[in-house]
Design a protein around this motif. Sequence first.
Motif, PDB file in Angstrom:
ATOM      1  N   SER A 162       0.706  -1.281   0.050  1.00 58.73           N
ATOM      2  CA  SER A 162      -0.014  -0.033  -0.050  1.00 58.73           C
ATOM      3  C   SER A 162       0.901   1.257   0.133  1.00 58.73           C
ATOM      4  CB  SER A 162      -0.928   0.043   1.083  1.00 58.73           C
ATOM      5  OG  SER A 162      -0.118  -0.215   2.390  1.00 58.73           O
ATOM      6  N   MET A 165       1.815   1.681  -3.573  1.00 60.25           N
ATOM      7  CA  MET A 165       0.551   2.350  -4.361  1.00 60.25           C
ATOM      8  C   MET A 165       0.392   3.759  -4.070  1.00 60.25           C
ATOM      9  SD  MET A 165      -0.363  -0.066  -6.251  1.00 60.25           S
ATOM     10  CE  MET A 165      -2.140  -0.522  -6.741  1.00 60.25           C
ATOM     11  N   ASN A 166       0.478   4.067  -2.771  1.00 54.96           N
ATOM     12  CA  ASN A 166       0.447   5.601  -2.351  1.00 54.96           C
ATOM     13  C   ASN A 166       1.597   6.339  -3.262  1.00 54.96           C
ATOM     14  OD1 ASN A 166      -1.671   5.345  -0.761  1.00 54.96           O
ATOM     15  ND2 ASN A 166      -0.598   4.894   1.069  1.00 54.96           N
ATOM     16  N   ILE A 168       2.851   6.113  -6.011  1.00 60.08           N
ATOM     17  CA  ILE A 168       2.658   5.939  -7.152  1.00 60.08           C
ATOM     18  C   ILE A 168       1.325   7.054  -7.461  1.00 60.08           C
ATOM     19  CG2 ILE A 168       1.340   4.811  -9.249  1.00 60.08           C
ATOM     20  CD1 ILE A 168       2.724   2.434  -8.207  1.00 60.08           C
ATOM     21  N   GLU A 169       0.507   7.056  -6.574  1.00 57.47           N
ATOM     22  CA  GLU A 169      -0.674   8.228  -6.574  1.00 57.47           C
ATOM     23  C   GLU A 169      -0.204   9.567  -6.251  1.00 57.47           C
ATOM     24  OE1 GLU A 169      -3.759   6.328  -4.350  1.00 57.47           O
ATOM     25  OE2 GLU A 169      -5.240   7.577  -5.208  1.00 57.47           O
ATOM     26  N   ASN A 170       0.829   9.390  -5.364  1.00 56.43           N
ATOM     27  CA  ASN A 170       1.407  10.841  -5.141  1.00 56.43           C
ATOM     28  C   ASN A 170       2.220  11.347  -6.220  1.00 56.43           C
ATOM     29  OD1 ASN A 170      -0.212  10.932  -2.780  1.00 56.43           O
ATOM     30  ND2 ASN A 170       1.539  10.264  -1.434  1.00 56.43           N
ATOM     31  N   LYS A 172       2.229  10.806  -9.307  1.00 52.42           N
ATOM     32  CA  LYS A 172       1.154  11.487 -10.416  1.00 52.42           C
ATOM     33  C   LYS A 172       0.675  12.653  -9.954  1.00 52.42           C
ATOM     34  CE  LYS A 172       0.625  10.038 -13.920  1.00 52.42           C
ATOM     35  NZ  LYS A 172       1.412  10.493 -15.049  1.00 52.42           N
ATOM     36  N   LYS A 173       0.198  12.900  -8.634  1.00 50.10           N
ATOM     37  CA  LYS A 173      -0.397  14.294  -8.212  1.00 50.10           C
ATOM     38  C   LYS A 173       0.638  15.239  -8.465  1.00 50.10           C
ATOM     39  CE  LYS A 173      -3.971  12.388  -5.055  1.00 50.10           C
ATOM     40  NZ  LYS A 173      -3.984  11.947  -3.907  1.00 50.10           N
ATOM     41  N   LYS A 200      -6.026  -2.332 -11.187  1.00 50.79           N
ATOM     42  CA  LYS A 200      -5.415  -1.318 -10.010  1.00 50.79           C
ATOM     43  C   LYS A 200      -4.377  -0.509 -10.250  1.00 50.79           C
ATOM     44  CE  LYS A 200      -5.980  -4.804  -6.177  1.00 50.79           C
ATOM     45  NZ  LYS A 200      -5.122  -5.754  -5.356  1.00 50.79           N
ATOM     46  N   ASP A 203      -6.190   2.340 -12.065  1.00 50.67           N
ATOM     47  CA  ASP A 203      -7.141   3.000 -11.161  1.00 50.67           C
ATOM     48  C   ASP A 203      -5.889   4.154 -10.365  1.00 50.67           C
ATOM     49  OD1 ASP A 203      -9.208   1.849 -12.123  1.00 50.67           O
ATOM     50  OD2 ASP A 203      -9.470   0.361 -10.269  1.00 50.67           O
ATOM     51  N   VAL A 204      -4.928   3.718 -10.050  1.00 52.72           N
ATOM     52  CA  VAL A 204      -4.094   4.790  -9.413  1.00 52.72           C
ATOM     53  C   VAL A 204      -3.091   5.861 -10.348  1.00 52.72           C
ATOM     54  CG1 VAL A 204      -3.759   3.337  -7.175  1.00 52.72           C
ATOM     55  CG2 VAL A 204      -1.907   3.205  -9.083  1.00 52.72           C
ATOM     56  N   GLY A 205      -3.638   5.663 -11.645  1.00 60.06           N
ATOM     57  CA  GLY A 205      -2.912   6.642 -12.488  1.00 60.06           C
ATOM     58  C   GLY A 205      -1.724   6.427 -13.260  1.00 60.06           C
TER      59      GLY A 205
END
Length: 355
Positions: A162, A165-166, A168-170, A172-173, A200, A203-205
């Motif tokens: 996790s 995955m966080n 990765i999401e951050n 992209k942000k 998955k 979904d996280v970008g």
Amino acid sequence: MQLYTNLKIFHYQHKLDSLPPESERTEAPLHIRIKPTNACNHSCSYCAYRNPNLQLGQDMSIADRIPATKMKEIVDDCIDMDVKAVTFSGGGEPLCYPQLATTARTLAEGGVSIATLTNGGLLHGEVAEVFSSMGTWIRISMDGWDGPSYSRFRSVDENEFSKIMNNIENFKKLNGKCFLGISYVINRDNADHVFEMGQKLKDVGVDSIKFSGCVVSNDGHENNRYHAPVFGRIKEQTQRAKEELQSDGFEIFDAYHELDEKFDKSYQWCPYQQILPIIAADQRVYSCQDKAYNLDCGVLGSIKDVRFKDFWFNNRDKFFKINPSKDCNHHCVSNNKNMLIHDYLNANPDHLPFV
Ligand code: SF4
């Protein structure tokens, strides 16, 4: 436009002309893989560098890392030589190298395109900001599909999945220009989770996923035997992922296929070692990714006591010591590109006008 093509080298005519043994000119490499450290924060069960069945990494010492002063010298040389791109990779995990953010930033400011392979566990803070704003791409290697599976594959805490995955999401942000790809390495244990992970990760970008099979042996036949019981199931999922998940801004590259059973090469010198060499954590220059840390056959030389630039341009003979038809009867990531270059260089000049 295509990210993966074997034809990129044909945009560098000057380099192509300098490659053959009879050329009197040595040109800078276009792209260098730098392995800053052999330390890693994960311990993957299938890691090619730590697998005694693979020649890759056979003489690697985990304690090695490029000293900071040496790295600065290498960076200055890359800029000075007009090297076009540097990719950081393992040995170990590049983001474990304390000076990675500074190294990457200096290269980018000097006009060198930068990229890194990573497991993503440390992709936050300054290094994430540098790659997001200045990097061309990063590629995160993955295998598990949830906390427990990730922990089993990599001997890490169950929270690591996790966390990544966080990250990765951050990443992209941060909204940088850097392309974020995933290399999803498929083995018998994750064979039923391929499509699920495609969903998955979309979904996280992430921008793309490359599916490929883990390599378990130097022998192609043995690799194919390992994958045979799950091959059909996996192909169904990679095809489904392509059909149902691929869209504008999300690419799936299906590199899961059977390997050639034989790794024989028909050519006597290797063009790609002058195009994409390795500078490894032991301060040696190796011919290529597949021969990294092979002291018996793969070392072009040491740069411990000499600048990379001086090493590269002196003594052209070092590029022709490896005879692929004898010395490279194992997996070679550049084989198809080498064959294209040999075809190109072997064209009879009298017949070129008859296109
Ligand atoms: S393995 Fe491939 S890239 Fe490496 S030296 Fe041999 S032919 Fe060249």
